[in-house]
Design a protein around this motif. Structure first.
Motif, PDB file in Angstrom:
ATOM      1  N   VAL A   9       0.851  -1.198   0.000  1.00  0.00           N
ATOM      2  CA  VAL A   9       0.000   0.000   0.000  1.00  0.00           C
ATOM      3  C   VAL A   9       0.876   1.233   0.000  1.00  0.00           C
ATOM      4  O   VAL A   9       0.602   2.203  -0.720  1.00  0.00           O
ATOM      5  N   LEU A  10       1.933   1.211   0.769  1.00  0.00           N
ATOM      6  CA  LEU A  10       2.837   2.352   0.861  1.00  0.00           C
ATOM      7  C   LEU A  10       3.474   2.648  -0.495  1.00  0.00           C
ATOM      8  O   LEU A  10       3.518   3.790  -0.936  1.00  0.00           O
ATOM      9  N   ARG A  11       3.964   1.617  -1.171  1.00  0.00           N
ATOM     10  CA  ARG A  11       4.591   1.808  -2.490  1.00  0.00           C
ATOM     11  C   ARG A  11       3.573   2.260  -3.535  1.00  0.00           C
ATOM     12  O   ARG A  11       3.840   3.134  -4.335  1.00  0.00           O
ATOM     13  N   ALA A  12       2.409   1.664  -3.515  1.00  0.00           N
ATOM     14  CA  ALA A  12       1.408   1.936  -4.553  1.00  0.00           C
ATOM     15  C   ALA A  12       0.741   3.303  -4.389  1.00  0.00           C
ATOM     16  O   ALA A  12       0.369   3.928  -5.377  1.00  0.00           O
ATOM     17  N   GLY A  13       0.598   3.747  -3.205  1.00  0.00           N
ATOM     18  CA  GLY A  13      -0.186   4.969  -2.990  1.00  0.00           C
ATOM     19  C   GLY A  13       0.578   6.134  -2.437  1.00  0.00           C
ATOM     20  O   GLY A  13       0.016   6.926  -1.687  1.00  0.00           O
ATOM     21  N   SER A  21      -4.099   9.769   5.244  1.00  0.00           N
ATOM     22  CA  SER A  21      -5.117   9.540   6.268  1.00  0.00           C
ATOM     23  C   SER A  21      -4.860   8.223   6.993  1.00  0.00           C
ATOM     24  O   SER A  21      -4.969   8.146   8.219  1.00  0.00           O
ATOM     25  N   LEU A  22      -4.494   7.191   6.249  1.00  0.00           N
ATOM     26  CA  LEU A  22      -4.199   5.884   6.840  1.00  0.00           C
ATOM     27  C   LEU A  22      -2.945   5.956   7.731  1.00  0.00           C
ATOM     28  O   LEU A  22      -2.936   5.425   8.845  1.00  0.00           O
ATOM     29  N   VAL A  23      -1.919   6.641   7.254  1.00  0.00           N
ATOM     30  CA  VAL A  23      -0.691   6.802   8.049  1.00  0.00           C
ATOM     31  C   VAL A  23      -1.006   7.570   9.326  1.00  0.00           C
ATOM     32  O   VAL A  23      -0.565   7.205  10.421  1.00  0.00           O
ATOM     33  N   TYR A  24      -1.794   8.625   9.202  1.00  0.00           N
ATOM     34  CA  TYR A  24      -2.160   9.434  10.361  1.00  0.00           C
ATOM     35  C   TYR A  24      -2.917   8.601  11.390  1.00  0.00           C
ATOM     36  O   TYR A  24      -2.589   8.621  12.577  1.00  0.00           O
ATOM     37  N   ARG A  25      -3.936   7.888  10.951  1.00  0.00           N
ATOM     38  CA  ARG A  25      -4.723   7.059  11.888  1.00  0.00           C
ATOM     39  C   ARG A  25      -3.859   5.984  12.538  1.00  0.00           C
ATOM     40  O   ARG A  25      -4.069   5.629  13.691  1.00  0.00           O
ATOM     41  N   PRO A  56       4.343  15.873   2.648  1.00  0.00           N
ATOM     42  CA  PRO A  56       4.925  16.050   1.307  1.00  0.00           C
ATOM     43  C   PRO A  56       6.082  15.085   1.016  1.00  0.00           C
ATOM     44  O   PRO A  56       6.526  14.989  -0.119  1.00  0.00           O
ATOM     45  N   LYS A  57       6.545  14.370   2.004  1.00  0.00           N
ATOM     46  CA  LYS A  57       7.714  13.500   1.808  1.00  0.00           C
ATOM     47  C   LYS A  57       7.366  12.014   1.820  1.00  0.00           C
ATOM     48  O   LYS A  57       8.269  11.184   1.816  1.00  0.00           O
ATOM     49  N   LEU A  58       6.085  11.685   1.851  1.00  0.00           N
ATOM     50  CA  LEU A  58       5.693  10.278   1.892  1.00  0.00           C
ATOM     51  C   LEU A  58       6.231   9.490   0.701  1.00  0.00           C
ATOM     52  O   LEU A  58       6.596   8.323   0.838  1.00  0.00           O
ATOM     53  N   GLY A  67      10.670   1.633   7.625  1.00  0.00           N
ATOM     54  CA  GLY A  67      11.290   2.897   7.217  1.00  0.00           C
ATOM     55  C   GLY A  67      10.362   4.080   7.459  1.00  0.00           C
ATOM     56  O   GLY A  67      10.806   5.155   7.879  1.00  0.00           O
ATOM     57  N   LEU A  68       9.059   3.888   7.180  1.00  0.00           N
ATOM     58  CA  LEU A  68       8.077   4.934   7.428  1.00  0.00           C
ATOM     59  C   LEU A  68       8.001   5.248   8.914  1.00  0.00           C
ATOM     60  O   LEU A  68       8.006   6.402   9.310  1.00  0.00           O
ATOM     61  N   ARG A  69       7.940   4.215   9.726  1.00  0.00           N
ATOM     62  CA  ARG A  69       7.864   4.406  11.189  1.00  0.00           C
ATOM     63  C   ARG A  69       9.102   5.154  11.691  1.00  0.00           C
ATOM     64  O   ARG A  69       8.997   6.084  12.504  1.00  0.00           O
ATOM     65  N   THR A  70      10.268   4.755  11.197  1.00  0.00           N
ATOM     66  CA  THR A  70      11.506   5.422  11.591  1.00  0.00           C
ATOM     67  C   THR A  70      11.480   6.890  11.166  1.00  0.00           C
ATOM     68  O   THR A  70      11.863   7.783  11.937  1.00  0.00           O
TER      69      THR A  70
END
Length: 183
Positions: A9-13, A21-25, A56-58, A67-70
């Protein structure tokens, strides 16, 4: 962590608003807890700053979900450090509590009132010319500024200052004579 947030999901979107919104939640409550536990003054505001910085850096995040969590917590840590630096430069503001004030110095006004009875003050003022008495009465009893007294009396501020100076000089002379003559 929400099952919906995966590496795929992270790579595709990366540019998808729903991804943010998903990352925030998924991470908002954890970031808020981290900031609160570390003593940030306004953890909710700082948490919002963190997510505004990562939005803006997602698409540049590498390493998948770990990596996202870090990345999120490195931004949160940087904002935490900024907040602590700001707090250390800002002096602590305490409210004034009059009952806790232990200073012993009284004001000049309080000392003068203790030294002279109201009758003595009136007697001293009666010994002054009308304009001088008016200036002192408005300044000391009325609490008016020089400009306000000038407006009330229809005089310039300079003449009010001159009348006040002359009145105070005369009062000093009168009280010095009284103390010298008194038994």
């Amino acid at each position: 962590m929400t099952d919906a947030l995966t590496d795929d999901v992270l790579r595709a979107g990366a540019r998808n608003p729903e991804l943010f919104s998903l990352v925030y939640r998924t991470y908002a409550s954890q970031v808020l807890g981290y900031l609160t536990a570390r003593g940030v003054e306004d953890p909710e505001a700082v948490m919002q700053e963190v997510f505004l910085a990562i939005l803006p850096k997602l698409d540049t995040v590498s390493g998948g979900i770990p990596g996202l969590r870090t990345f999120i917590f490195s931004v949160a840590h940087a904002r935490l450090v900024d907040d602590h630096r700001r707090q250390s430069r800002t002096p602590v503001q305490l409210s004034f509590e009059a009952e806790m004030d232990q200073r012993e110095d009284s004001s000049a006004e309080a000392e003068a009132l203790q030294r002279f009875s109201p009758k003595e003050v009136l007697d001293l003022l009666q010994g002054l010319p009308d304009e001088q008495r008016e200036v002192l009465t408005l300044r000391l009893i009325g609490g008016l500024t020089v400009d306000q007294v000038a407006a009330v009396m229809g005089k310039s501020p300079g003449s009010v200052k001159q009348l006040q100076r002359r009145a105070l000089t005369k009062l000093r002379e009168q009280s010095a004579v009284k103390e010298y003559v008194a038994p």
